[in-house]
Scaffold this motif. Structure first.
Motif, PDB file in Angstrom:
ATOM      1  N   ASP A   1      53.746  50.348  50.711  1.00 19.11           N
ATOM      2  CA  ASP A   1      52.781  50.630  49.656  1.00 19.11           C
ATOM      3  C   ASP A   1      51.391  50.250  50.163  1.00 19.11           C
ATOM      4  O   ASP A   1      51.139  49.114  50.508  1.00 19.11           O
ATOM      5  CB  ASP A   1      53.150  49.831  48.409  1.00 19.11           C
ATOM      6  N   VAL A   4      46.723  48.223  46.152  1.00 20.03           N
ATOM      7  CA  VAL A   4      46.377  46.819  45.946  1.00 20.03           C
ATOM      8  C   VAL A   4      47.656  46.066  45.571  1.00 20.03           C
ATOM      9  O   VAL A   4      48.395  46.508  44.682  1.00 20.03           O
ATOM     10  CB  VAL A   4      45.337  46.677  44.817  1.00 20.03           C
ATOM     11  N   ARG A   9      54.128  38.254  40.908  1.00 17.11           N
ATOM     12  CA  ARG A   9      54.049  39.168  39.767  1.00 17.11           C
ATOM     13  C   ARG A   9      54.114  38.394  38.455  1.00 17.11           C
ATOM     14  O   ARG A   9      53.504  38.788  37.468  1.00 17.11           O
ATOM     15  CB  ARG A   9      55.187  40.177  39.822  1.00 17.11           C
ATOM     16  N   ARG A  31      34.716  45.930  48.206  1.00 17.39           N
ATOM     17  CA  ARG A  31      34.468  45.359  46.874  1.00 17.39           C
ATOM     18  C   ARG A  31      35.801  44.927  46.260  1.00 17.39           C
ATOM     19  O   ARG A  31      36.775  45.684  46.272  1.00 17.39           O
ATOM     20  CB  ARG A  31      33.781  46.376  45.961  1.00 17.39           C
ATOM     21  N   LEU A  91      44.420  40.610  36.765  1.00 15.79           N
ATOM     22  CA  LEU A  91      44.387  41.853  37.530  1.00 15.79           C
ATOM     23  C   LEU A  91      43.350  41.766  38.641  1.00 15.79           C
ATOM     24  O   LEU A  91      42.251  41.247  38.445  1.00 15.79           O
ATOM     25  CB  LEU A  91      44.018  43.031  36.629  1.00 15.79           C
ATOM     26  N   GLU A 105      35.763  54.673  42.272  1.00 20.62           N
ATOM     27  CA  GLU A 105      36.961  54.264  41.545  1.00 20.62           C
ATOM     28  C   GLU A 105      37.414  52.882  41.979  1.00 20.62           C
ATOM     29  O   GLU A 105      37.476  52.575  43.171  1.00 20.62           O
ATOM     30  CB  GLU A 105      38.071  55.268  41.804  1.00 20.62           C
ATOM     31  N   ALA A 106      37.758  52.061  41.007  1.00 20.90           N
ATOM     32  CA  ALA A 106      38.389  50.775  41.285  1.00 20.90           C
ATOM     33  C   ALA A 106      39.896  50.953  41.178  1.00 20.90           C
ATOM     34  O   ALA A 106      40.394  51.464  40.177  1.00 20.90           O
ATOM     35  CB  ALA A 106      37.900  49.719  40.304  1.00 20.90           C
ATOM     36  N   PHE A 107      40.613  50.551  42.220  1.00 24.54           N
ATOM     37  CA  PHE A 107      42.075  50.642  42.249  1.00 24.54           C
ATOM     38  C   PHE A 107      42.642  49.279  41.859  1.00 24.54           C
ATOM     39  O   PHE A 107      42.287  48.261  42.464  1.00 24.54           O
ATOM     40  CB  PHE A 107      42.554  51.020  43.651  1.00 24.54           C
ATOM     41  N   PHE A 108      43.533  49.292  40.895  1.00 24.86           N
ATOM     42  CA  PHE A 108      44.085  48.046  40.384  1.00 24.86           C
ATOM     43  C   PHE A 108      45.421  47.704  41.022  1.00 24.86           C
ATOM     44  O   PHE A 108      46.206  48.583  41.380  1.00 24.86           O
ATOM     45  CB  PHE A 108      44.282  48.124  38.869  1.00 24.86           C
ATOM     46  N   GLY A 109      45.674  46.408  41.116  1.00 26.27           N
ATOM     47  CA  GLY A 109      47.000  45.940  41.461  1.00 26.27           C
ATOM     48  C   GLY A 109      47.870  45.872  40.220  1.00 26.27           C
ATOM     49  O   GLY A 109      47.415  46.152  39.102  1.00 26.27           O
ATOM     50  N   GLN A 110      49.135  45.483  40.427  1.00 23.22           N
ATOM     51  CA  GLN A 110      50.098  45.403  39.321  1.00 23.22           C
ATOM     52  C   GLN A 110      49.843  44.203  38.421  1.00 23.22           C
ATOM     53  O   GLN A 110      50.331  44.138  37.314  1.00 23.22           O
ATOM     54  CB  GLN A 110      51.528  45.314  39.868  1.00 23.22           C
TER      55      GLN A 110
ATOM     56  N   TYR B  32      27.836  55.159  35.921  1.00 20.68           N
ATOM     57  CA  TYR B  32      29.172  55.598  36.317  1.00 20.68           C
ATOM     58  C   TYR B  32      30.142  55.219  35.207  1.00 20.68           C
ATOM     59  O   TYR B  32      30.167  54.065  34.751  1.00 20.68           O
ATOM     60  CB  TYR B  32      29.569  54.923  37.636  1.00 20.68           C
ATOM     61  N   TYR B  36      40.447  55.051  32.380  1.00 21.53           N
ATOM     62  CA  TYR B  36      41.705  54.624  32.950  1.00 21.53           C
ATOM     63  C   TYR B  36      42.830  54.784  31.921  1.00 21.53           C
ATOM     64  O   TYR B  36      42.626  54.605  30.721  1.00 21.53           O
ATOM     65  CB  TYR B  36      41.637  53.147  33.375  1.00 21.53           C
ATOM     66  N   ARG B  43      49.922  49.231  35.963  1.00 21.76           N
ATOM     67  CA  ARG B  43      48.518  48.975  36.257  1.00 21.76           C
ATOM     68  C   ARG B  43      47.640  50.080  35.667  1.00 21.76           C
ATOM     69  O   ARG B  43      48.092  51.218  35.523  1.00 21.76           O
ATOM     70  CB  ARG B  43      48.308  48.911  37.762  1.00 21.76           C
ATOM     71  N   PRO B  44      46.383  49.772  35.341  1.00 19.65           N
ATOM     72  CA  PRO B  44      45.459  50.843  34.928  1.00 19.65           C
ATOM     73  C   PRO B  44      45.216  51.807  36.095  1.00 19.65           C
ATOM     74  O   PRO B  44      45.048  51.366  37.236  1.00 19.65           O
ATOM     75  CB  PRO B  44      44.171  50.086  34.576  1.00 19.65           C
ATOM     76  N   LEU B  46      42.980  55.409  37.251  1.00 20.36           N
ATOM     77  CA  LEU B  46      41.885  56.318  36.924  1.00 20.36           C
ATOM     78  C   LEU B  46      42.435  57.707  36.613  1.00 20.36           C
ATOM     79  O   LEU B  46      43.280  58.229  37.327  1.00 20.36           O
ATOM     80  CB  LEU B  46      40.923  56.416  38.103  1.00 20.36           C
ATOM     81  N   ASP B  49      36.478  60.522  35.872  1.00 20.55           N
ATOM     82  CA  ASP B  49      35.232  59.755  35.813  1.00 20.55           C
ATOM     83  C   ASP B  49      34.054  60.721  35.757  1.00 20.55           C
ATOM     84  O   ASP B  49      34.180  61.904  36.063  1.00 20.55           O
ATOM     85  CB  ASP B  49      35.101  58.789  36.988  1.00 20.55           C
TER      86      ASP B  49
END
Lengths: 117, 114
Positions: A1, A4, A9, A31, A91, A105-110, B32, B36, B43-44, B46, B49
């Motif tokens: 995977d 993130v 968990r 970031r 998160l 876009e911000a990619f989130f973890g679980q 911006y 989500y 998880r959230p 996207l 946007d």
């Protein structure tokens, strides 16, 4: 995977104990964000890193909270002397701008679900 | 700092109907606006946007509109399906001179009844 990843968990801890969470962002994402989410609420901002520099901290982040991102790669969030009110989903998200002045876009973890008993 | 308000908190529709979720933001420097989707226990992620130089953006059944003057933006889902059921969050963030930190709304729980 290659997304993130967050570890652990789930964490159950007794009030007063210290806990540490880890976040591995997507490779080369400079970031990194930590958020806290409670049931029925949106993610609340805690702190933000650009590379290894912690550039912003929320006023929500009391002195019991500390975060690091050594070498600009993974990040850790530590909560000292946990309280029941710290129970939440924590998160982590990462992003990489196409250019320095751009939002992407911000990619989130679980997430790490913390329960303080 | 930025403040994002989101309405409604819960939205219940019949399959095939349209759904609209509205958000307002306070900081005119925000440029911006991501949306989500968060399914239960996940998880959230996207879904769409929009940037401040665009008034509308569409992706299949999903569209987002932005009114910079009024500082509000909306998510439109047409021909809703049961798998659209989830919590949707809007967010706003600033670019250069700001902090690139998305500020989220409280979320809208969308329920699509078959």
């Amino acid at each position: 995977d290659t997304g993130v990843s967050q570890d652990p968990r789930h964490k159950i801890t007794k009030r007063g104990q210290n806990v540490t969470f880890r976040c591995d962002p997507i490779s080369e994402h400079n970031r990194l964000y930590w958020y806290r989410q409670t049931l029925g609420q949106g993610p609340e901002f805690l702190t933000y890193f650009q590379n290894e520099a912690q550039l912003e901290k929320s006023r929500l982040l009391s002195d019991r909270f500390s975060a690091e991102r050594p070498k600009g790669s993974f990040s850790t969030l530590e909560i000292q002397r946990t309280e029941q009110g710290d129970s939440a989903m924590y998160l982590c998200a990462s992003s990489s701008p196409y250019s320095i002045a751009e939002n992407t876009e911000a990619f989130f973890g679980q997430g790490t679900r913390l329960t303080v008993v | 700092g930025e403040n994002v308000e989101q309405h409604p908190s819960t939205l219940s529709v019949q399959e095939g109907d349209s759904a609209v979720i509205k958000c307002t933001y306070s900081d005119s420097a925000s440029n911006y606006f991501p949306w989500y989707k968060q399914e239960l226990g996940k998880r959230p992620q996207l879904i769409i946007d929009i940037r401040s130089n665009v008034g509308e953006k569409k992706d299949q059944r999903i569209a987002v509109t932005l009114n910079k003057t009024a500082k509000h933006f909306s998510l439109h889902i047409t021909e809703t399906q049961p798998e659209d059921s989830a919590v949707y969050f809007c967010a706003a963030s600033k670019g250069s001179g700001g902090s690139y930190i998305p500020t989220f709304g409280r979320g809208t729980s969308l329920i699509v009844h078959p």
